[in-house]
Design an enzyme around this catalytic site. Structure first.
Site, short mmCIF file in Angstrom:
data_model
loop_
_atom_site.label_atom_id
_atom_site.label_comp_id
_atom_site.label_asym_id
_atom_site.label_seq_id
_atom_site.Cartn_x
_atom_site.Cartn_y
_atom_site.Cartn_z
N HIS A 89 -89.33 47.48 -55.30
CA HIS A 89 -89.14 46.08 -55.73
C HIS A 89 -90.15 45.75 -56.83
O HIS A 89 -90.86 46.65 -57.31
CB HIS A 89 -89.27 45.14 -54.53
CG HIS A 89 -90.58 45.25 -53.78
ND1 HIS A 89 -91.75 44.74 -54.27
CD2 HIS A 89 -90.89 45.82 -52.59
CE1 HIS A 89 -92.74 44.96 -53.42
NE2 HIS A 89 -92.25 45.64 -52.38
N HIS A 112 -93.70 47.19 -56.86
CA HIS A 112 -93.82 48.59 -57.28
C HIS A 112 -93.66 48.73 -58.79
O HIS A 112 -94.39 49.47 -59.44
CB HIS A 112 -92.78 49.45 -56.56
CG HIS A 112 -92.84 49.31 -55.07
ND1 HIS A 112 -91.80 48.84 -54.33
CD2 HIS A 112 -93.85 49.54 -54.20
CE1 HIS A 112 -92.15 48.80 -53.05
NE2 HIS A 112 -93.39 49.22 -52.95
N CYS A 170 -100.41 52.52 -37.62
CA CYS A 170 -99.28 51.77 -38.20
C CYS A 170 -98.50 52.72 -39.08
O CYS A 170 -99.03 53.23 -40.08
CB CYS A 170 -99.79 50.57 -39.01
SG CYS A 170 -98.45 49.82 -39.96
N CYS A 179 -98.12 51.40 -42.77
CA CYS A 179 -99.33 51.56 -43.60
C CYS A 179 -99.72 53.03 -43.67
O CYS A 179 -100.55 53.41 -44.49
CB CYS A 179 -100.53 50.83 -43.02
SG CYS A 179 -100.43 49.07 -42.90
N CYS A 190 -99.40 45.19 -36.38
CA CYS A 190 -100.17 45.37 -37.62
C CYS A 190 -100.27 44.02 -38.33
O CYS A 190 -99.26 43.33 -38.47
CB CYS A 190 -99.45 46.38 -38.50
SG CYS A 190 -100.07 46.42 -40.17
N HIS A 225 -98.07 44.39 -41.77
CA HIS A 225 -96.62 44.50 -41.72
C HIS A 225 -95.96 43.71 -40.60
O HIS A 225 -94.74 43.61 -40.54
CB HIS A 225 -96.21 45.98 -41.60
CG HIS A 225 -96.45 46.74 -42.86
ND1 HIS A 225 -97.61 47.46 -43.07
CD2 HIS A 225 -95.72 46.86 -43.98
CE1 HIS A 225 -97.56 48.00 -44.26
NE2 HIS A 225 -96.44 47.65 -44.84
N LYS A 279 -97.23 37.79 -49.43
CA LYS A 279 -97.09 39.04 -50.18
C LYS A 279 -95.63 39.48 -50.14
O LYS A 279 -94.99 39.45 -49.09
CB LYS A 279 -97.99 40.12 -49.57
CG LYS A 279 -97.89 41.42 -50.33
CD LYS A 279 -98.63 42.55 -49.65
CE LYS A 279 -98.08 43.88 -50.16
NZ LYS A 279 -98.54 45.03 -49.42
N LYS A 328 -90.91 44.48 -48.27
CA LYS A 328 -89.59 44.77 -47.67
C LYS A 328 -89.57 44.32 -46.22
O LYS A 328 -88.57 43.82 -45.72
CB LYS A 328 -89.33 46.27 -47.71
CG LYS A 328 -89.05 46.79 -49.08
CD LYS A 328 -87.58 46.68 -49.44
CE LYS A 328 -87.43 47.01 -50.91
NZ LYS A 328 -86.11 46.84 -51.43
N1 MSP Z 1 -97.55 55.80 -50.60
C1 MSP Z 1 -98.67 54.96 -50.66
C2 MSP Z 1 -99.50 55.26 -51.88
C3 MSP Z 1 -100.00 56.65 -51.96
S1 MSP Z 1 -100.87 56.94 -53.45
C4 MSP Z 1 -101.59 58.42 -53.24
C5 MSP Z 1 -98.21 53.51 -50.71
N2 MSP Z 1 -96.96 53.29 -51.09
S2 MSP Z 1 -96.28 51.84 -51.19
O1 MSP Z 1 -94.94 52.11 -51.62
O2 MSP Z 1 -96.41 51.15 -49.96
O3 MSP Z 1 -97.06 51.01 -52.23
C6 MSP Z 1 -97.28 51.49 -53.50
C7 MSP Z 1 -97.94 50.46 -54.38
O4 MSP Z 1 -97.12 49.31 -54.50
C8 MSP Z 1 -99.29 49.98 -53.87
O5 MSP Z 1 -100.24 50.00 -54.93
C9 MSP Z 1 -99.04 48.58 -53.48
O6 MSP Z 1 -100.17 47.78 -53.72
C10 MSP Z 1 -97.93 48.20 -54.45
N3 MSP Z 1 -97.23 47.03 -53.98
C11 MSP Z 1 -96.40 46.89 -52.91
N4 MSP Z 1 -96.08 45.56 -52.77
C12 MSP Z 1 -96.70 44.85 -53.75
C13 MSP Z 1 -96.68 43.53 -54.16
N5 MSP Z 1 -96.03 42.59 -53.51
N6 MSP Z 1 -97.34 43.21 -55.29
C14 MSP Z 1 -97.99 44.15 -56.07
N7 MSP Z 1 -98.03 45.41 -55.70
C15 MSP Z 1 -97.51 45.76 -54.49
O7 MSP Z 1 -99.01 52.64 -50.43
#
Ligand code: MSP
Length: 733
Positions: A18, A21, A137, A140, A161, A164, A318, A321
């Site tokens: 989303h 990411h 979790c 996480c 958690c 989440h 925040k 999903k």
């Molecule tokens: N798989 C791990 C990262 C491993 S790196 C060696 C992970 N994945 S994640 O898909 O949950 O998140 C990836 C990135 O997306 C993180 O930096 C997280 O901060 C970012 N975001 C997820 N939701 C977000 C927002 N709502 N706003 C900004 N960034 C966010 O963690």
């Protein structure tokens, strides 16, 4: 610097990406493009984190194997990165990394072996076998300590958690442990010796406090019988590596650590160390665990770990999903240009801070800054060149005879009035950009747009064109506008590659702004006589009402299809009074009155209000008034808010960093969180009491106090500020 390596986190392959990411990818892509403009060979990594229980469960839910699940998410990622111009083909990432790649297995196994052989700084084995007992979790992929979960009402149920809001798993099994507890001092030395290792400052402080509070050893494997989807521990296949150990190592295996394939294709020595861009929620993994693993494996530390804030929904939660309040990439892609989204993300979110996303804001910014701002400047300039100059870049100089006429028309005879402004804004843009202050950098660029717009409105080329004697003046004005647009196109290319490329081509230029270093731009290099290109609007205006309606219809369609997606929950921010020690102008519990706040203007001695009645704090005989020497004991300074954020579990407090012209910004806490959004404050000039004894609140040191008026019965704080520009650190007398 001849090479540069930038990474995004690798995203969990359990669900579709989303806006949160997309954001990190946009930031990384922008940085990569700017480095490439500077001629620096740049490697940009993004990708997916494909192992672990969370992906296993998502696969089960979707009736897929874990690999099929990962492939499905990856194909969507690739489709989206292409749609947003972030893939290799569009000049974006160099590798889409997947932890299921065989070369990664080879590399991470080598990394594990190195750690397994290592001794900690205290001379003990870095890795040992033990028994893990605790809560985990899956979302996480992290073990949770007591302060990181909510206890259930029913003691038979597992805790939830806090991130989440999902139930935790009980883990009680044999595990390999990484002896993190021996690395505290080495980590603190690292943060101390490299102040820019973790950025922004507020995050470094957070990480440092976490390490200072004492580190526990970290479980880095699960029994294969509980988690089978992952990399087997070398020489002990009854264990699977902890997914974060596996995932973090991707940053080095991707460029060749421990494997021949990528070493040949990319080259570890060539690109390492990397700049890691991460969300602040995964900072601990990157700034504590990863450096400790690297120390054990004797691999050089990353260049820096730079943490950004979170995108929140309009209610301040925040985007995630699990909550079901995400901004879907399909919807964004359908209604907005990539450049508009990139611009919005970088302009609206103060980097490092949280930001709220609203479609209406995105539409407003697109229409005002892009369509009416930059887009309009480009099309009006080119249309006038077409109309008055036969579609060719006109002559730049005004001859001596023409100077008087130009002056009469109100046009600066010296083009430096514009060119110096543009060059200064360019320098500032680069300075802010290098500090990840994208929003401020873009403000500088839009300062150019405003300056040139004003030049055109003042000069009125349409009137000049009616007067043959003003030919030179007209030409000079249009040349200055066109040359400013050339600079803007180069400067803005990393942020909006398509629009900048179009603007550049419309000026009739055939080289590529992707390859021009903005630092090398020289005023006057736009050749006179160049035939300008076809004029096309850079940013079409968006019909707000129509688009909002379409989005709402599309979203409700998506929501009603997606599992759990229909929930849009009310704001989670509960304004309970947990901290009533207000430390604005009223640190001692006394609020400044409205009258107190008024005379605060820099550089003037405020006139004491002349009143016959008693002044505040004064009795009829004048007792209670202070001498000017008393007042001068208070060191009041102009400060600029650099960052501001809420403090968990302290609803009234904001944690800010404020630049008062000293070497480092001050950390200041203020009890204004119920009245000001953190985003509102960043960039504001305020008044700081600079010689107040520091005090600790909620574990944070406050190194000063800001002034605010206290309004109405509830004592609503209104921050004292300035109507004119004042330098940081200026003294108030
Ligand atoms: N798989 C791990 C990262 C491993 S790196 C060696 C992970 N994945 S994640 O898909 O949950 O998140 C990836 C990135 O997306 C993180 O930096 C997280 O901060 C970012 N975001 C997820 N939701 C977000 C927002 N709502 N706003 C900004 N960034 C966010 O963690």
């Amino acid at each position: 610097m001849t090479t540069f390596y930038v990474t995004t986190p690798i995203y969990y392959a359990n669900s579709l990406p989303h806006l949160g990411h997309l954001y990190t990818m946009i930031v990384a892509d922008t940085i990569a493009r700017q480095k490439r403009q500077q001629g620096i060979e740049t490697f940009f990594l993004t990708g997916t984190d494909e192992h672990g229980i969370n992906i296993e469960r998502a696969a089960q839910r979707n009736n897929r194997t874990p690999k099929e699940q990962a492939d499905y998410v990856v194909s969507y990622f690739k489709k989206m990165t292409a749609a947003f111009g972030l893939d290799t083909e569009h000049g974006g990432y160099n590798i889409f990394m997947r932890t299921t790649e065989p070369f990664h297995y080879a590399g991470v196994s080598e990394f594990w072996r190195r750690v397994a052989k290592a001794k900690t700084p205290k001379g003990r084995d870095a890795l040992y076998k033990g028994h893990y007992e605790g809560w985990f979790c899956a979302a996480c992929a992290a073990y949770k300590t007591e302060d990181e979960y909510a206890k259930p009402a029913n003691p038979d149920e597992p805790p939830t958690c806090l991130v989440h809001e999902t139930k935790l798993d009980r883990v009680s099994e044999e595990s390999y442990f990484f002896r993190l507890s021996d690395y505290g001092e080495a980590l603190l030395n690292l943060y101390e010796s490299r102040p820019e290792f973790v950025l922004p400052d507020v995050r470094r402080n957070e990480v440092r406090s976490f390490v200072q509070s004492g580190l526990q050893d970290l479980s880095v494997s699960r029994l294969r019988t509980s988690v089978s989807w992952g990399v087997p521990v070398p020489d002990d296949p009854t264990h699977t590596m902890y997914v974060w150990f596996d995932a973090l190592t991707n940053y080095i295996t991707a460029i060749g650590f421990g494997n021949e394939q990528q070493q040949r294709a990319v080259g570890f020595g060539k690109f390492w160390p990397a700049l890691h861009l991460v969300g602040k929620d995964i900072l601990r993994f990157h700034a504590v665990y990863w450096p400790a693993f690297l120390m054990a494996a004797e691999v050089e530390q990353p260049r820096a770990i730079v943490a950004h804030g979170m995108w929140l929904d309009p209610n301040g939660r925040k985007m995630s999903k699990t909550i079901g309040n995400t901004i879907e990439l399909d919807v964004l892609n359908k209604h907005f240009s990539t450049d508009a989204i990139r611009y919005f993300c970088l302009r609206d979110m103060v980097f490092g801070q949280d930001g709220r996303f609203g479609y209406e804001n995105l539409i407003d910014r697109t229409n005002s800054d892009l369509a009416s701002g930059l887009g309009n400047l480009s099309s009006r300039t080119l249309t006038m060149i077409q109309r008055y100059c036969d579609g060719r870049i006109p002559q730049r100089n005004i001859s001596d005879e023409g100077l008087l006429l130009a002056k009469r028309a109100g046009v600066d005879t010296d083009e430096a009035a514009v060119s110096d402004f543009v060059a200064h804004a360019r320098d500032e843009f680069i300075r802010h950009f290098d500090k990840f202050a994208f929003s401020r950098a873009l403000e500088e660029a839009w300062g150019i747009v405003a300056r040139v717009d004003k030049m055109i409105s003042d000069a009125k080329p349409w009137d000049l064109a009616k007067d043959a004697s003003q030919r030179q003046t007209l030409n000079a004005v249009l040349y200055r506008a066109a040359e400013s647009l050339r600079w803007l196109s180069v400067l803005l290319y990393p942020v909006m590659p398509n629009a900048a490329g179009n603007a550049y081509a419309q000026l009739g230029l055939s080289d590529n702004p992707a390859k021009i270093d903005p630092g090398d731009l020289k005023w006057g290099e736009l050749s006179e006589g160049t035939e300008t290109g076809e004029i096309k609007p850079l940013f079409p205006r968006i019909d707000k009402a129509k688009t909002m309606e379409e989005i709402e219809n599309q979203e409700s369609g998506v929501r009603s299809q997606g599992p759990g997606a229909a929930e849009t929950r009310p704001s989670g921010r509960v304004q309970s009074v947990t901290d009533d020690r207000s430390i604005t102008a009223q640190g001692s519990g006394q609020h400044a009155t409205e009258a107190d706040a008024v005379p605060l203007t820099a550089g003037e001695t405020p006139a004491l209000p002349v009143k016959k009645e008693a002044l505040p704090g004064q009795n009829e005989t004048g007792e209670g008034l202070i001498e000017i020497t008393d007042f001068s004991k208070i060191d009041l300074r102009v400060g600029e808010v650099r960052s501001a954020e809420r403090i968990p579990k302290a609803d009234k407090l904001l944690l800010m960093t404020v630049d008062i012209g000293e070497e480092k910004p001050r950390q200041i806490l203020a009890g204004i969180a119920q009245y000001y959004e953190p985003e509102q404050l960043v960039g504001r000039k305020i008044v700081v009491v600079a010689n107040l004894k520091p005090r600790k609140l909620r574990g944070y040191e406050s190194q000063g106090m800001l002034l605010a008026a206290s309004v109405g019965e509830e004592g609503k704080p209104v921050i004292a500020t300035f109507g004119e520009d004042v330098p940081n650190g200026a003294r108030l007398k």
